[in-house]
Design a protein around this motif. Structure first.
Motif, PDB file in Angstrom:
ATOM      1  N   LYS A 124       0.830  -1.207   0.000  1.00  0.00           N
ATOM      2  CA  LYS A 124       0.000   0.000   0.000  1.00  0.00           C
ATOM      3  C   LYS A 124       0.866   1.261   0.000  1.00  0.00           C
ATOM      4  CE  LYS A 124      -4.268  -1.431   2.377  1.00  0.00           C
ATOM      5  NZ  LYS A 124      -5.084  -1.189   3.605  1.00  0.00           N
ATOM      6  N   ALA A 125       1.884   1.249   0.836  1.00  0.00           N
ATOM      7  CA  ALA A 125       2.748   2.428   0.959  1.00  0.00           C
ATOM      8  C   ALA A 125       3.511   2.698  -0.342  1.00  0.00           C
ATOM      9  CB  ALA A 125       3.727   2.223   2.116  1.00  0.00           C
ATOM     10  N   ILE A 126       3.980   1.629  -0.978  1.00  0.00           N
ATOM     11  CA  ILE A 126       4.729   1.801  -2.228  1.00  0.00           C
ATOM     12  C   ILE A 126       3.821   2.337  -3.333  1.00  0.00           C
ATOM     13  CG2 ILE A 126       5.964   0.564  -4.061  1.00  0.00           C
ATOM     14  CD1 ILE A 126       7.044  -1.328  -1.893  1.00  0.00           C
ATOM     15  N   ILE A 127       2.604   1.785  -3.423  1.00  0.00           N
ATOM     16  CA  ILE A 127       1.667   2.231  -4.450  1.00  0.00           C
ATOM     17  C   ILE A 127       1.263   3.688  -4.226  1.00  0.00           C
ATOM     18  CG2 ILE A 127      -0.684   1.923  -5.332  1.00  0.00           C
ATOM     19  CD1 ILE A 127      -0.285  -1.083  -4.990  1.00  0.00           C
ATOM     20  N   LYS A 128       1.135   4.089  -2.964  1.00  0.00           N
ATOM     21  CA  LYS A 128       0.804   5.484  -2.649  1.00  0.00           C
ATOM     22  C   LYS A 128       1.907   6.418  -3.134  1.00  0.00           C
ATOM     23  CE  LYS A 128      -0.476   8.556   1.173  1.00  0.00           C
ATOM     24  NZ  LYS A 128      -0.731   8.654   2.638  1.00  0.00           N
ATOM     25  N   ALA A 129       3.160   5.952  -2.953  1.00  0.00           N
ATOM     26  CA  ALA A 129       4.301   6.773  -3.367  1.00  0.00           C
ATOM     27  C   ALA A 129       4.553   6.686  -4.865  1.00  0.00           C
ATOM     28  CB  ALA A 129       5.554   6.340  -2.605  1.00  0.00           C
ATOM     29  N   LYS A 130       4.127   5.601  -5.472  1.00  0.00           N
ATOM     30  CA  LYS A 130       4.366   5.378  -6.901  1.00  0.00           C
ATOM     31  C   LYS A 130       3.068   4.939  -7.570  1.00  0.00           C
ATOM     32  CE  LYS A 130       9.194   4.083  -6.144  1.00  0.00           C
ATOM     33  NZ  LYS A 130       9.788   5.232  -6.864  1.00  0.00           N
ATOM     34  N   PRO A 131       2.159   5.871  -7.790  1.00  0.00           N
ATOM     35  CA  PRO A 131       0.862   5.548  -8.390  1.00  0.00           C
ATOM     36  C   PRO A 131       1.023   4.804  -9.721  1.00  0.00           C
ATOM     37  CG  PRO A 131       0.883   7.815  -7.603  1.00  0.00           C
ATOM     38  CD  PRO A 131       2.297   7.327  -7.518  1.00  0.00           C
ATOM     39  N   GLY A 132       0.142   3.844  -9.953  1.00  0.00           N
ATOM     40  CA  GLY A 132       0.200   3.065 -11.187  1.00  0.00           C
ATOM     41  C   GLY A 132       0.939   1.758 -11.027  1.00  0.00           C
ATOM     42  N   THR A 133       1.661   1.615  -9.915  1.00  0.00           N
ATOM     43  CA  THR A 133       2.356   0.359  -9.643  1.00  0.00           C
ATOM     44  C   THR A 133       1.345  -0.698  -9.194  1.00  0.00           C
ATOM     45  OG1 THR A 133       4.293   1.608  -8.918  1.00  0.00           O
ATOM     46  CG2 THR A 133       4.240  -0.713  -8.344  1.00  0.00           C
ATOM     47  N   ILE A 134       1.571  -1.923  -9.579  1.00  0.00           N
ATOM     48  CA  ILE A 134       0.709  -3.036  -9.168  1.00  0.00           C
ATOM     49  C   ILE A 134       1.327  -3.696  -7.941  1.00  0.00           C
ATOM     50  CG2 ILE A 134      -0.153  -5.333  -9.845  1.00  0.00           C
ATOM     51  CD1 ILE A 134      -0.203  -4.247 -12.723  1.00  0.00           C
ATOM     52  N   GLY A 135       0.503  -4.141  -7.026  1.00  0.00           N
ATOM     53  CA  GLY A 135       1.018  -4.780  -5.817  1.00  0.00           C
ATOM     54  C   GLY A 135       1.494  -6.192  -6.076  1.00  0.00           C
ATOM     55  N   LEU A 136       0.648  -7.174  -5.847  1.00  0.00           N
ATOM     56  CA  LEU A 136       0.987  -8.588  -6.049  1.00  0.00           C
ATOM     57  C   LEU A 136       0.395  -9.042  -7.374  1.00  0.00           C
ATOM     58  CD1 LEU A 136       2.020 -11.390  -5.045  1.00  0.00           C
ATOM     59  CD2 LEU A 136      -0.206 -11.647  -3.900  1.00  0.00           C
ATOM     60  N   THR A 137       1.232  -9.424  -8.322  1.00  0.00           N
ATOM     61  CA  THR A 137       0.733  -9.863  -9.615  1.00  0.00           C
ATOM     62  C   THR A 137       0.445 -11.364  -9.593  1.00  0.00           C
ATOM     63  OG1 THR A 137       1.210 -10.040 -11.984  1.00  0.00           O
ATOM     64  CG2 THR A 137       3.087 -10.096 -10.498  1.00  0.00           C
ATOM     65  N   MET A 138      -0.734 -11.743 -10.081  1.00  0.00           N
ATOM     66  CA  MET A 138      -1.158 -13.144 -10.136  1.00  0.00           C
ATOM     67  C   MET A 138      -1.915 -13.348 -11.446  1.00  0.00           C
ATOM     68  SD  MET A 138      -2.477 -13.825  -6.234  1.00  0.00           S
ATOM     69  CE  MET A 138      -2.010 -15.554  -6.217  1.00  0.00           C
ATOM     70  N   HIS A 139      -2.306 -14.592 -11.698  1.00  0.00           N
ATOM     71  CA  HIS A 139      -3.075 -14.858 -12.909  1.00  0.00           C
ATOM     72  C   HIS A 139      -4.044 -16.003 -12.666  1.00  0.00           C
ATOM     73  CE1 HIS A 139      -0.102 -18.095 -13.240  1.00  0.00           C
ATOM     74  NE2 HIS A 139      -0.914 -18.686 -14.088  1.00  0.00           N
ATOM     75  N   GLY A 140      -5.050 -16.095 -13.539  1.00  0.00           N
ATOM     76  CA  GLY A 140      -5.997 -17.199 -13.459  1.00  0.00           C
ATOM     77  C   GLY A 140      -6.741 -17.230 -12.132  1.00  0.00           C
ATOM     78  N   VAL A 141      -6.957 -18.438 -11.637  1.00  0.00           N
ATOM     79  CA  VAL A 141      -7.677 -18.609 -10.372  1.00  0.00           C
ATOM     80  C   VAL A 141      -6.672 -18.608  -9.220  1.00  0.00           C
ATOM     81  CG1 VAL A 141      -9.409 -19.979  -9.158  1.00  0.00           C
ATOM     82  CG2 VAL A 141      -9.367 -19.976 -11.650  1.00  0.00           C
ATOM     83  N   LEU A 142      -6.105 -17.430  -8.979  1.00  0.00           N
ATOM     84  CA  LEU A 142      -5.120 -17.243  -7.906  1.00  0.00           C
ATOM     85  C   LEU A 142      -3.926 -18.180  -8.048  1.00  0.00           C
ATOM     86  CD1 LEU A 142      -7.453 -16.821  -4.774  1.00  0.00           C
ATOM     87  CD2 LEU A 142      -6.509 -15.051  -6.273  1.00  0.00           C
ATOM     88  N   SER A 143      -3.493 -18.429  -9.273  1.00  0.00           N
ATOM     89  CA  SER A 143      -2.302 -19.250  -9.473  1.00  0.00           C
ATOM     90  C   SER A 143      -1.098 -18.586  -8.811  1.00  0.00           C
ATOM     91  CB  SER A 143      -2.035 -19.438 -10.968  1.00  0.00           C
ATOM     92  OG  SER A 143      -3.027 -20.245 -11.548  1.00  0.00           O
ATOM     93  N   GLY A 144      -0.300 -19.387  -8.148  1.00  0.00           N
ATOM     94  CA  GLY A 144       0.823 -18.857  -7.389  1.00  0.00           C
ATOM     95  C   GLY A 144       0.485 -18.626  -5.936  1.00  0.00           C
ATOM     96  N   ASN A 145      -0.645 -19.203  -5.488  1.00  0.00           N
ATOM     97  CA  ASN A 145      -1.078 -18.958  -4.102  1.00  0.00           C
ATOM     98  C   ASN A 145      -0.452 -19.899  -3.091  1.00  0.00           C
ATOM     99  OD1 ASN A 145      -2.681 -21.411  -3.582  1.00  0.00           O
ATOM    100  ND2 ASN A 145      -4.136 -20.611  -5.062  1.00  0.00           N
TER     101      ASN A 145
END
Length: 509
Positions: free
Chosen positions: A200-221
């Motif tokens: 949250k803090a990083i995204i606030k400081a750097k708008p447009g950044t994505i936090g945790l990238t995942m795909h499909g049905v939460l693959s990588g969980n």
């Protein structure tokens, strides 16, 4: 409920030094029962060169099967590997089509550690060799004999169909942009809550950044599932071993991801993204975190530095409500299965080949290639990859090998500086004690394999709906309960309980 803790074909801590030196020593001295090597070459067999057609997932560019590395493999093993390379994102669907048609290569890389329902049906229908009688007491296969425990774990209906390919138990991790944390003065997170707040803090400081990238049905969980106790053994009131994805703990994890989505920390379109798209978001510097394999810390550091020279990626150790976000592997990757169309005498030769690859020599070859060509040695005797090594050696280099046990494998990165690998292994030194294995990578239920395809699509949809807020978490939990109470599902749970007891009873026999 109880819960306990070689044709080129393509279709569109201190362990670092000790282990590597040990591998180098093994390459010159050999080990009991392994293939004897003379200057890195095996004497040709009396029966002539073995030809094997096979298929593997592709994670990089299509390799040149005539390059120095694959030429060396051919010489050492006296085997010509005719490999069909299929992009990893398409591998499962390609395999499904081949199984349906019955047109498969001689050796097939299974889709997962435990057979998927479709693959299980193929085994039941006699598409692959039952290797149990051929392997016998393993006396003719001394290197495979050392891996007997892995064969016990990977049995299907009490029989050996697949050849497990050895990997370290410590693999999965949560990668994070440490340079962004340092830039903003944020301590490296140690809990899931701190992880969320840091993003949250990083995204606030750097708008447009994505936090945790995942795909499909939460693959990588997987690491997150471990943190929520999804892999803890859970039983229903009848003593049935509840499948991991149907446990209340799984719903707790879904609820946590729902919170991430609501806070804008997941890609809005994650459910429709492919694996390559999700990975690219992190590799190219547009995301803060991603879950994959720990030895990719260095790979992602390098790719991120293309846009930010100060980029630095490190896996993080996080604690959740039910344990650490550390999911251990069973110690082997998806097994290799031999088509039942292959004549028995050739199967025996294939088993000799795979036995010869279950050694430290082949592990070193697969990671570092040939000294003087793919790597040189530094003052400490550790391999340093050459330009040719960077080009020719990759994750696919050891696919056709069984290999042997090595806790540092999949932790160290051959392309990383030795100091980086030392730091990585120090980070994960106790993960084998903190992490957990998914028990369903060891246990099988014929009934679950038969019935789950009927429910999977709807269940996946429910997961996504719960994460994005289209249904409530209570609605998702109610749906889970309805599935758990189905008579056929209860039967599957009882089979898992039986499988658990049988595997534990047969370990080491």
């Amino acid at each position: 409920m109880q819960r306990k803790k070689l044709r080129r074909r393509f279709i569109a801590g201190s362990t670092s030094t000790a282990l590597i030196i040990s591998l180098l020593a093994a390459c010159t001295g050999g080990e009991g029962g392994s293939v004897k090597m003379d200057n890195g070459k095996q004497n040709p067999g009396e029966e002539g060169m073995l030809q094997i057609s096979t298929m593997f997932p592709l994670y990089t560019e299509v390799p040149d099967m005539n390059n120095a590395y694959w030429t060396e493999v051919k010489k050492r093993s006296n085997t010509n590997l005719d490999i069909l390379w299929v992009p990893n994102a398409n591998y499962a669907s390609k395999l499904e089509l081949m199984l349906a048609s019955g047109d498969i290569p001689e050796v097939v890389n299974g889709p997962a550690v435990n057979p998927t329902p479709t693959f299980y049906k193929a085994i039941q229908n006699g598409m692959f060799w039952d290797l149990t009688p051929l392997l016998g007491d393993f006396s003719e296969y001394p290197n495979l004999k050392k891996l007997k425990e892995k064969f016990d774990i990977s049995k299907v209906d009490g029989k050996i169909y697949g050849l497990p390919r050895l990997r370290s138990e410590t693999q999965a991790s949560i990668h994070m942009r440490k340079d962004l944390l340092d830039e903003l003065g944020i301590p490296s997170p140690t809990t899931l809550d701190e992880f969320k707040n840091a993003m949250k803090a990083i995204i606030k400081a750097k708008p447009g950044t994505i936090g945790l990238t995942m795909h499909g049905v939460l693959s990588g969980n997987a690491p997150f599932a471990a943190a929520f106790g999804v892999y803890d053994t859970s039983y229903d009131k009848d003593g049935g071993f509840i499948r991991d994805i149907l446990t209340p703990q799984f719903a707790d994890m879904v609820e946590w991801f729902r919170g991430l989505y609501a806070d804008g920390l997941l890609p809005r379109e994650f459910s429709t993204m492919k694996e390559t798209q999700a990975e690219d978001l992190f590799a190219s510097g547009r995301a803060i975190a991603y879950s994959r394999i720990i030895n990719r810390d260095w790979q992602y550091t390098e790719t991120n530095r293309k846009t930010n020279p100060k980029a630095f990626v490190r896996s993080v150790e996080l604690k959740g409500p039910k344990g650490y976000a550390i999911k251990l592997d069973p110690g082997f990757a998806a097994p290799l299965y031999i088509s039942s169309k292959v004549p028995v005498e050739k199967v025996k030769r294939m088993l000799k080949y795979f036995d010869s690859t279950a050694t430290k020599e082949y592990l070193f070859l697969g990671e570092y290639g040939v000294q003087g060509i793919h790597h040189t040695l530094n003052a400490d005797g550790l391999p340093i990859m050459t330009t040719q090594g960077f080009k020719e050696i990759n994750i696919g280099s050891y696919h056709p090998f069984v290999l042997t046990t090595d806790n540092g494998f999949k932790v160290r990165n051959p392309n990383a500086p030795p100091e980086f690998n030392k730091e990585t292994e120090k980070l994960v030194a106790d993960w084998d004690k903190k992490g957990v294995i998914n028990p369903f990578e060891r246990y099988n239920s014929p009934t679950f394999n038969d019935i789950w395809p009927k429910f999977q699509s709807e269940y996946d949809t429910k997961i996504v709906q719960a994460v994005i807020g289209d249904i409530t978490i209570n609605e998702f939990k109610t749906y889970q309960e309805q599935l758990r109470n189905k008579p056929e599902m209860k039967k599957a749970f009882q089979e898992y309980t039986k499988a658990e007891k049988e595997v534990k009873a047969n370990m080491g026999k």
